[in-house]
Scaffold this active site. Structure first.
Site, PDB file in Angstrom:
ATOM      1  N   GLU A  97       4.187  12.429 -21.630  1.00 49.21           N
ATOM      2  CA  GLU A  97       4.630  11.121 -21.115  1.00 49.21           C
ATOM      3  C   GLU A  97       3.624  10.528 -20.135  1.00 49.21           C
ATOM      4  OE1 GLU A  97       8.809  10.490 -20.525  1.00 49.21           O
ATOM      5  OE2 GLU A  97       9.314  12.189 -21.796  1.00 49.21           O
ATOM      6  N   SER A 147      -1.536  13.357 -15.837  1.00 49.97           N
ATOM      7  CA  SER A 147      -1.657  13.072 -14.401  1.00 49.97           C
ATOM      8  C   SER A 147      -2.736  12.017 -14.155  1.00 49.97           C
ATOM      9  CB  SER A 147      -1.997  14.355 -13.636  1.00 49.97           C
ATOM     10  OG  SER A 147      -0.882  15.216 -13.643  1.00 49.97           O
TER      11      SER A 147
END
Ligand SMILES: Cc1cc2nc3c(=O)[nH]c(=O)nc-3n(C[C@H](O)[C@H](O)[C@H](O)COP(=O)(O)OP(=O)(O)OC[C@H]3O[C@@H](n4cnc5c(N)ncnc54)[C@H](O)[C@@H]3O)c2cc1C
Length: 408
Positions: free
Chosen positions: A384, A387
Site C-alpha cells: 500500500e 516507506s
C-alpha cells in the site's frame, strides 16, 4: 486514548482480543508454517461481522465507525498479522471503493455479500511493470458494443485466489495519463471451493455468471503474511459489462488513490498491532527468563529497551487514531495517513526485531511468535505504498501547505 475511544470501542476491543487469543493464537504458527489460508477463522470472523465493521447496516455491515474497524485490525494483528490483512485488504481495498464510488445498483449487488463475509474481495492495482508508479498501468479496457474487454495482469493481489469480487484499474484512454485510467468490478469463483463449502463462506452462487476471462495465477510463497492469500489476477480478454464500470470513466486512478489513503490507516493499525504483540511477548519473557541469578528485566539495558518500545508504540497509536479521527470528521487526512503508515511500519520492524533480541535464541525459534511477527512486519514497509512513497506523499503535502513567501 480516551480522546478517541469510548466505552463501546473498548468493549469491541475486548471482544476482538478474546477472539484473537482464543481462536487465532492456537493456530497462527501452523497456518504460517503451512502457508494456509485461515478458512475456519474467516467463517468465525464473518459471523462476528468483522468483514463489514464500518459498513452501514442497510448493506449488511455493523454500522460502526472507522476507529472501530481499526481496533479490529489492531487486535487481530497483535496476535497474527495474516488475519489482520485478511480483514483489512477485503474491507478497505476490496469493498470500500464499491461503497464510495459505486452506483446504488452496484452497492446493492456486491456490498452485502462482502460486508457479511459471504465472499472475499480484493483490489487490483499493481502490475508487473507498475508498482510504486501505479499510474503506468498496462492493463487496457477497450469498449465493445457498449461493454468492456479488459486485458492485462495484476500481481501480488491479496485474495486473488480465495476471493470472488475485485475492483481493478485499466487504461481507457492512452493519451490522458492518470485521467485515462478507469476502474471496474470483476468477479471469479474462489480457488478453494471445497474449503468454502466446508466452512460455509467464500462462495456465492448469486454472483454467477462470473466475469468471463478472469482467473487467479500462481500463489506467492512469501516471507511473511504467509496465511494470507497473494496471487496474480489475470484479465484475459475479460468481458466486463457496462454496469460494472466503477465510478466515472477516467476517475479510476484518482478513486484508487483515495482508497489507498484510507487503506494506509488500516495498515498502520496492523503494524501497531504487530508492534504491541511483540512488546507483550518480550515483556512476559523478560519476567520469567533468568540470567545472572535474576530475571533479565532487572537489567537496566532490558528496561530501557522495553520503555523505548512502549513509548514509540504509544506515539504510533496517537498518529494512527488521529488520522482516523480526521477521516471520520470529513477533514483532509492524506498526510496524516501517510505519516501514520510510515511511522508504524518502521516501528513494527524495529519493535519486532528488538523483541527477538530481548528473547535471545528463544526469540529466534518458532517456539515463540516474535520471529513470525518480525517476518510479518517487513511487508508493512512495502505494501500500500512503500516507506519511500509515504515520504514522497508527506513532502509533497508539505510543499503544498507551505505559506507563499515574497521572492527575493
Ligand atoms: C504480500 C503483498 C500483498 C500485496 N497486496 C496487494 C493488493 O492487494 N493489491 C495491489 O494492487 N497490490 C498489492 N501488493 C503490491 C504492493 O502494493 C507493491 O509491492 C508496492 O506498492 C511496491 O511496488 P513494487 O513491488 O512494484 O516495488 P517498486 O515500485 O518496483 O519499488 C522498488 C523499490 O524502489 C523504491 N522506489 C520506487 N520509486 C521510488 C521513488 N520515486 N523514490 C524513491 N524510491 C522509489 C521503492 O520504495 C522500493 O524500495 C502487495 C504486495 C505484497 C508483497
Amino acid at each position: 486514548m480516551r480522546l478517541y475511544l469510548d466505552e463501546k470501542h473498548e468493549r469491541l476491543r475486548a471482544g476482538v482480543r478474546a477472539f484473537a487469543e482464543g481462536e487465532v493464537a492456537p493456530v497462527a504458527a501452523r497456518l504460517d508454517e503451512e502457508s494456509r489460508f485461515p478458512w475456519d477463522n474467516v467463517a468465525k470472523m464473518a459471523e462476528r461481522g468483522y468483514f463489514g465493521v464500518n459498513v452501514p447496516t442497510e448493506y449488511g455491515g455493523l454500522g460502526l465507525d472507522y476507529l472501530s474497524y481499526l481496533l479490529v485490525i489492531e487486535e487481530l494483528s497483535r496476535v497474527d498479522a495474516s488475519h489482520g490483512i485478511t480483514v483489512s485488504a477485503h474491507s478497505t481495498l476490496g469493498m470500500s471503493p464499491i461503497l464510495s464510488f459505486g452506483t446504488e445498483a452496484q452497492r446493492r449487488r456486491y456490498v452485502p455479500l462482502l460486508a457479511t463475509g459471504t465472499v472475499l474481495g480484493g483490489f487490483g492495482l499493481t502490475e508487473p511493470g507498475s508498482g510504486s508508479d501505479s499510474a503506468r498501468s498496462r492493463t487496457v479496457a477497450v469498449r465493445e458494443n457498449g461493454d468492456w474487454k479488459l486485458s492485462g495482469s495484476k500481481i501480488f493481489i491479496t485474495h486473488a485466489g480465495v476471493g470472488e469480487v475485485f475492483v481493478v484499474t485499466a487504461v481507457t484512454d492512452r493519451d490522458a495519463g492518470p485521467r485515462g485510467i478507469s476502474s471496474f468490478i470483476v468477479t471469479k469463483p474462489t480457488t478453494d471451493p471445497e474449503e468454502a463449502a466446508r466452512v460455509g463462506v467464500g462462495h456465492a452462487e448469486e454472483l454467477a455468471p462470473y466475469t468471463p476471462g478472469v482467473r487467479a495465477g500462481k500463489k506467492e510463497d512469501k516471507m511473511g503474511w504467509r496465511a494470507s492469500d497473494t496471487r496474480e489476477l489475470v484479465l484475459d480478454d475479460a468481458e466486463v459489462s457496462r454496469g460494472d464500470l466503477l465510478g466515472d470513466e477516467g476517475e479510476g486512478f484518482i478513486n484508487f488513490m483515495k482508497t489507498l489513503d484510507a487503506g494506509r490507516i488500516g495498515i498502520s493499525a496492523l503494524a501497531l498491532g504487530l508492534a504491541q504483540g511483540a512488546l507483550d511477548e518480550a515483556l512476559r519473557f523478560s519476567g520469567v527468563r533468568r540470567q545472572f541469578d535474576r530475571p533479565i528485566r532487572d537489567f537496566q539495558g532490558v528496561q530501557f529497551a522495553l520503555a523505548d518500545m512502549a513509548t514509540e508504540i504509544e506515539a504510533g497509536r496517537h498518529l494512527t487514531y488521529h488520522a482516523a479521527w480526521l477521516k471520520e470528521r470529513g477533514e483532509p487526512y492524506g498526510k496524516q495517513a501517510s505519516m501514520a503508515k510510515l511511522y508504524t511500519s518502521e516501528l513494527a520492524m524495529r519493535t519486532t526485531t528488538r523483541a527477538v533480541q530481548l528473547m535471545g535464541g528463544y526469540g529466534y525459534t518458532n517456539e515463540y511468535p516474535v520471529e513470525r511477527m518480525m517476518r510479518d512486519a517487513k511487508i508493512c514497509e512495502i505494501g500500500e505504498g512503500t516507506s519511500e512513497i509515504q515520504r514522497m506523499v508527506i513532502a509533497r503535502t508539505l510543499f503544498r501547505e507551505e505559506e507563499p513567501r515574497p521572492t527575493i
